[in-house]
Design a protein around this motif. Structure first.
Motif, PDB file in Angstrom:
ATOM      1  N   VAL A  19       0.874  -1.173   0.000  1.00  0.00           N
ATOM      2  CA  VAL A  19       0.000   0.000   0.000  1.00  0.00           C
ATOM      3  C   VAL A  19       0.910   1.221   0.000  1.00  0.00           C
ATOM      4  O   VAL A  19       1.687   1.430   0.929  1.00  0.00           O
ATOM      5  N   VAL A  20       0.832   2.024  -1.059  1.00  0.00           N
ATOM      6  CA  VAL A  20       1.714   3.170  -1.235  1.00  0.00           C
ATOM      7  C   VAL A  20       1.064   4.454  -0.737  1.00  0.00           C
ATOM      8  O   VAL A  20       1.723   5.300  -0.135  1.00  0.00           O
ATOM      9  N   ALA A  21      -0.229   4.619  -0.985  1.00  0.00           N
ATOM     10  CA  ALA A  21      -0.935   5.839  -0.568  1.00  0.00           C
ATOM     11  C   ALA A  21      -2.407   5.511  -0.354  1.00  0.00           C
ATOM     12  O   ALA A  21      -2.961   4.646  -1.030  1.00  0.00           O
ATOM     13  N   VAL A  22      -3.015   6.224   0.579  1.00  0.00           N
ATOM     14  CA  VAL A  22      -4.430   6.014   0.906  1.00  0.00           C
ATOM     15  C   VAL A  22      -5.108   7.365   1.039  1.00  0.00           C
ATOM     16  O   VAL A  22      -4.566   8.275   1.667  1.00  0.00           O
ATOM     17  N   THR A  23      -6.290   7.515   0.452  1.00  0.00           N
ATOM     18  CA  THR A  23      -7.152   8.678   0.696  1.00  0.00           C
ATOM     19  C   THR A  23      -8.477   8.140   1.212  1.00  0.00           C
ATOM     20  O   THR A  23      -8.612   6.940   1.445  1.00  0.00           O
ATOM     21  N   SER A  24      -9.467   8.993   1.328  1.00  0.00           N
ATOM     22  CA  SER A  24     -10.768   8.522   1.808  1.00  0.00           C
ATOM     23  C   SER A  24     -11.500   7.693   0.751  1.00  0.00           C
ATOM     24  O   SER A  24     -12.391   6.923   1.090  1.00  0.00           O
ATOM     25  N   THR A  25     -11.120   7.811  -0.523  1.00  0.00           N
ATOM     26  CA  THR A  25     -11.833   7.070  -1.581  1.00  0.00           C
ATOM     27  C   THR A  25     -10.916   6.313  -2.534  1.00  0.00           C
ATOM     28  O   THR A  25     -11.371   5.820  -3.560  1.00  0.00           O
ATOM     29  N   SER A  26      -9.613   6.230  -2.215  1.00  0.00           N
ATOM     30  CA  SER A  26      -8.715   5.500  -3.118  1.00  0.00           C
ATOM     31  C   SER A  26      -7.548   4.878  -2.361  1.00  0.00           C
ATOM     32  O   SER A  26      -7.200   5.305  -1.260  1.00  0.00           O
ATOM     33  N   VAL A  27      -6.977   3.844  -2.989  1.00  0.00           N
ATOM     34  CA  VAL A  27      -5.781   3.184  -2.470  1.00  0.00           C
ATOM     35  C   VAL A  27      -4.837   2.991  -3.647  1.00  0.00           C
ATOM     36  O   VAL A  27      -5.247   2.503  -4.700  1.00  0.00           O
ATOM     37  N   ARG A  28      -3.592   3.386  -3.490  1.00  0.00           N
ATOM     38  CA  ARG A  28      -2.564   3.162  -4.519  1.00  0.00           C
ATOM     39  C   ARG A  28      -1.686   2.010  -4.061  1.00  0.00           C
ATOM     40  O   ARG A  28      -1.209   2.002  -2.931  1.00  0.00           O
ATOM     41  N   LEU A  29      -1.510   1.039  -4.960  1.00  0.00           N
ATOM     42  CA  LEU A  29      -0.758  -0.173  -4.659  1.00  0.00           C
ATOM     43  C   LEU A  29       0.425  -0.305  -5.604  1.00  0.00           C
ATOM     44  O   LEU A  29       0.380   0.179  -6.737  1.00  0.00           O
TER      45      LEU A  29
END
Length: 181
Positions: A19-29
């Motif tokens: 998991v590289v980045a997380v927001t309230s509506t997305s996840v970057r992997l």
């Protein structure tokens, strides 16, 4: 005659995606290539994911989507997720022989949504010097931790007390933060 070298196998199982980045509506992997390609080059990757407890679904696979395989692409952003929810993700890769086993699951929890604010006082003033800023909003909840950003500095915000503790007629509550000195 086979389209791949004799003795080739499917690639080895990949490690779980990171998991590289997380927001309230997305996840970057992102993920790493397999330790063993099976004797023939990796052609692409497949990413599955979904809400914890639900069935995984295809999130990215250029072969299924009819796209050109991108063997060097090892990242993907999942969008349209629900805030403050936990998701699981797994990745596999394929070569000319077939697809590897899917990785173990990676977990990610999306962030809570930012509260809606209805006002702030003062709206302008010195960034330094201990100015008390009062922020109002309907989504401000007691017991939550909030932060105020003043330029590059982040300071904690506290829930109002006394007369400020009461909920305003518009349903909003107040928090306070003080500009750093």
């Amino acid at each position: 005659s086979t389209p791949y070298p004799l003795g080739s196998t499917t690639p080895s199982q990949l490690e779980a995606p990171r998991v590289v980045a997380v927001t309230s509506t997305s996840v970057r992997l992102a993920w790493s290539p397999p330790l063993e390609d099976g004797g023939t080059p990796v052609l692409g990757y497949a990413l599955h994911g979904g809400a914890i407890g639900g069935p995984p679904r295809l999130l990215y696979d250029p072969l299924v989507e009819g796209s050109v395989p991108e063997p060097e692409r090892r990242n993907h952003s999942a969008h349209g997720l629900r805030p403050n929810s936990t998701y699981v993700f797994q990745v596999a890769c394929y070569n000319a022989v077939g697809r590897s086993q899917f990785s173990v699951l990676a977990r990610a929890t999306t962030a809570a949504p930012a509260p809606a604010l209805s006002g702030a006082q003062p709206l302008a003033g010195p960034l330094r010097g201990g100015t008390r800023v009062r922020v109002r909003g309907g989504d401000l909840a007691f017991g939550r931790v909030y932060k105020g950003r003043f330029g590059e500095q982040v300071v904690p915000a506290t829930r109002g007390s006394g007369a400020d503790e009461a909920t305003a007629r518009d349903g909003s509550a107040a928090i306070h933060c003080v500009t750093p000195r």
